[in-house]
Write an enzyme that holds these catalytic residues in place. Structure first.
Site, PDB file in Angstrom:
ATOM      1  N   HIS A  61      37.434   8.401  49.671  1.00 19.91           N
ATOM      2  CA  HIS A  61      37.355   7.369  48.628  1.00 19.91           C
ATOM      3  C   HIS A  61      36.323   6.335  49.010  1.00 19.91           C
ATOM      4  O   HIS A  61      36.683   5.239  49.427  1.00 19.91           O
ATOM      5  CB  HIS A  61      38.713   6.708  48.452  1.00 19.91           C
ATOM      6  CG  HIS A  61      38.872   5.986  47.147  1.00 19.91           C
ATOM      7  ND1 HIS A  61      38.550   4.660  46.978  1.00 19.91           N
ATOM      8  CD2 HIS A  61      39.340   6.403  45.953  1.00 19.91           C
ATOM      9  CE1 HIS A  61      38.838   4.294  45.740  1.00 19.91           C
ATOM     10  NE2 HIS A  61      39.311   5.334  45.099  1.00 19.91           N
ATOM     11  N   PHE A  62      35.131   6.499  48.938  1.00 18.14           N
ATOM     12  CA  PHE A  62      34.332   7.649  48.528  1.00 18.14           C
ATOM     13  C   PHE A  62      33.354   7.939  49.656  1.00 18.14           C
ATOM     14  O   PHE A  62      32.800   6.995  50.215  1.00 18.14           O
ATOM     15  CB  PHE A  62      33.582   7.339  47.240  1.00 18.14           C
ATOM     16  CG  PHE A  62      34.479   7.066  46.076  1.00 18.14           C
ATOM     17  CD1 PHE A  62      35.032   8.123  45.363  1.00 18.14           C
ATOM     18  CD2 PHE A  62      34.800   5.778  45.704  1.00 18.14           C
ATOM     19  CE1 PHE A  62      35.849   7.881  44.270  1.00 18.14           C
ATOM     20  CE2 PHE A  62      35.628   5.540  44.618  1.00 18.14           C
ATOM     21  CZ  PHE A  62      36.160   6.588  43.908  1.00 18.14           C
TER      22      PHE A  62
END
Length: 155
Positions: A61-62
């Site tokens: 993420h991410f």
């Protein structure tokens, strides 16, 4: 105002992570409060979450642009609220879980290296089993997230 006699005694501020673990059931990777720096019994609490790159959520993420998931910011606010509820006078001991999340807004990204200052203000407590708090998460004096969080006692 008196403190719940069944709850752990409140030591001197700041409350370290070991003390917080004595109050809340959360453990790694969901123990999201590193320290409580302010506490007024039955009213409010302020906690700190140091956001670090090695937390597991940042693997996905991410990749290449790590952002703290909003749901974890909300959970961190809730855990600060949990300190208030756990130490409330006449509140039964037990597991409090989310019963509602209202008017939550995210205002700025939270990234590794940030320090979240998490504040929780008790808005109401009803029938010794429902509590509502107003939570805020700040980074460098800027509002990152806010909202109302409702807890219910699970028996």
């Amino acid at each position: 105002m008196t403190v719940n006699p069944d709850a752990p005694a409140l030591p001197t501020l700041p409350l370290a992570v070991e003390t917080i673990q004595g109050l809340l059931p959360h453990r790694y990777p969901f123990a999201l409060v590193d320290r409580i720096i302010d506490y007024v019994p039955g009213e409010r609490a302020v906690g700190i979450k140091n956001v670090t790159f090695n937390e597991p959520q940042f693997q996905g993420h991410f990749p290449g642009r790590p952002l703290m998931p909003g749901v974890l910011i909300v959970e961190a606010m809730a855990q600060v609220g949990g300190v208030i509820v756990t130490l409330m006078p006449d509140m039964p001991q037990g597991l409090f879980v989310f019963a509602g999340i209202d008017q939550v807004r995210f205002r700025r990204p939270v990234v590794p290296g940030d320090q979240l200052v998490l504040s929780a203000q008790l808005l109401s407590a009803k029938r010794r089993r429902f509590c509502k708090i107003q939570g805020e998460a700040m980074v460098d004096g800027q509002l990152a997230a806010s909202g109302e969080l409702v807890f219910s006692l699970v028996e």
